[in-house]
Scaffold this active site. Structure first.
Site, PDB file in Angstrom:
ATOM      1  CE  LYS A 198      -2.090   4.962   5.016  1.00 14.93           C
ATOM      2  NZ  LYS A 198      -3.230   4.985   5.977  1.00 14.93           N
ATOM      3  CE  LYS A 212      -2.731  -0.357   3.569  1.00 16.08           C
ATOM      4  NZ  LYS A 212      -4.098  -0.259   4.373  1.00 16.08           N
TER       5      LYS A 212
HETATM    6  N1  C2G Z   1     -10.695   7.277   9.054  1.00 10.25           N
HETATM    7  C1  C2G Z   1     -11.527   8.248   9.579  1.00 10.25           C
HETATM    8  N2  C2G Z   1     -11.383   9.411   9.903  1.00 10.25           N
HETATM    9  C2  C2G Z   1     -10.125   9.899   9.749  1.00 10.25           C
HETATM   10  C3  C2G Z   1      -8.872   8.786   9.659  1.00 10.25           C
HETATM   11  C4  C2G Z   1      -9.312   7.737   9.268  1.00 10.25           C
HETATM   12  O1  C2G Z   1     -12.730   7.812   9.445  1.00 10.25           O
HETATM   13  N3  C2G Z   1      -9.746  11.210  10.043  1.00 10.25           N
HETATM   14  C5  C2G Z   1     -11.152   5.991   8.733  1.00 10.25           C
HETATM   15  C6  C2G Z   1     -10.666   5.443   7.416  1.00 10.25           C
HETATM   16  O2  C2G Z   1     -11.524   6.060   6.456  1.00 10.25           O
HETATM   17  C7  C2G Z   1     -10.676   4.152   7.340  1.00 10.25           C
HETATM   18  C8  C2G Z   1     -10.138   3.803   8.819  1.00 10.25           C
HETATM   19  O3  C2G Z   1     -10.409   5.138   9.772  1.00 10.25           O
HETATM   20  O4  C2G Z   1     -12.049   3.725   7.288  1.00 10.25           O
HETATM   21  C9  C2G Z   1      -8.596   3.389   9.027  1.00 10.25           C
HETATM   22  O5  C2G Z   1      -8.097   4.462   8.488  1.00 10.25           O
HETATM   23  P1  C2G Z   1      -6.565   4.176   7.967  1.00 10.25           P
HETATM   24  O6  C2G Z   1      -5.905   3.460   9.155  1.00 10.25           O
HETATM   25  O7  C2G Z   1      -5.947   5.405   7.205  1.00 10.25           O
HETATM   26  O8  C2G Z   1      -6.931   2.867   6.735  1.00 10.25           O
HETATM   27  P2  C2G Z   1      -6.291   2.744   5.292  1.00 10.25           P
HETATM   28  O9  C2G Z   1      -4.810   3.107   5.343  1.00 10.25           O
HETATM   29  O10 C2G Z   1      -7.207   3.936   4.548  1.00 10.25           O
HETATM   30  O11 C2G Z   1      -6.320   1.300   4.967  1.00 10.25           O
HETATM   31  O12 C2G Z   1      -8.262  -2.230   2.429  1.00 10.25           O
HETATM   32  C10 C2G Z   1      -8.337  -1.030   3.145  1.00 10.25           C
HETATM   33  C11 C2G Z   1      -7.211  -0.329   3.794  1.00 10.25           C
HETATM   34  O13 C2G Z   1      -6.494  -1.230   4.373  1.00 10.25           O
HETATM   35  C12 C2G Z   1      -7.699   0.997   4.437  1.00 10.25           C
END
Ligand code: C2G
Length: 133
Positions: free
Chosen positions: A46, A44
């Site tokens: 990340k 990803k």
């Molecule tokens: N999220 C949120 N508000 C934020 C930050 C994150 O609602 N200010 C939500 C994201 O939309 C997601 C969850 O929290 O639903 C986890 O966010 P991340 O850890 O950034 O996940 P991500 O890297 O987007 O990975 O297959 C899907 C991926 O694994 C998602």
């Protein structure tokens, strides 16, 4: 019993993550969170501060969460939904549309992101914009 699933990296656990998990749990009775593995985060592109074990342990300790499973590929969602008899798939709306294909197996819900917070912003704040971490 309604089973809900959501996916994420959950690095530097913050209020936006908490709000997502709270709202996801409120949609059902049992919440599964698939936390991305360190290897999957490479895919990803990340870079995480915390390793998978720590990110998963923090998420598992959240009272809204009933089960944590590893997310190791983009392609596991359909089998996860079927294997865990999931009724509702939930993601923040930054992913709106990306997982509509799951709609033939379960309800798909995109929840509004919590504004003004993200793991990236936290890293930048700690760095003070100097990129030292
Ligand atoms: N999220 C949120 N508000 C934020 C930050 C994150 O609602 N200010 C939500 C994201 O939309 C997601 C969850 O929290 O639903 C986890 O966010 P991340 O850890 O950034 O996940 P991500 O890297 O987007 O990975 O297959 C899907 C991926 O694994 C998602």
């Amino acid at each position: 019993m309604k089973t809900v699933i959501t996916y994420g990296t959950y690095d530097l656990f913050h209020y936006g993550h908490l709000c997502l998990l709270k709202r996801a749990k409120a949609l059902g009775d049992y919440l599964i969170v698939a936390v991305s593995t360190d290897e999957f985060n490479e895919i990803k592109h990340k870079k995480c501060v915390y390793p998978y074990e720590e990110r998963a342990a923090i998420v598992k300790a959240i009272k809204y969460v009933d089960e944590v499973i590893p997310e190791s590929s983009w392609d596991q969602k359909v089998s996860d939904v079927l294997d865990h008899h999931v009724d509702i798939f939930v993601m923040g709306d930054d992913w709106r549309g990306d997982f509509d294909f799951l709609g033939e197996h379960c309800e798909v819900v995109y929840l509004p992101r919590t504004p003004d917070i993200s793991s990236t912003e936290i890293k930048d704040d700690i760095r003070g914009g100097k990129g030292i971490i």
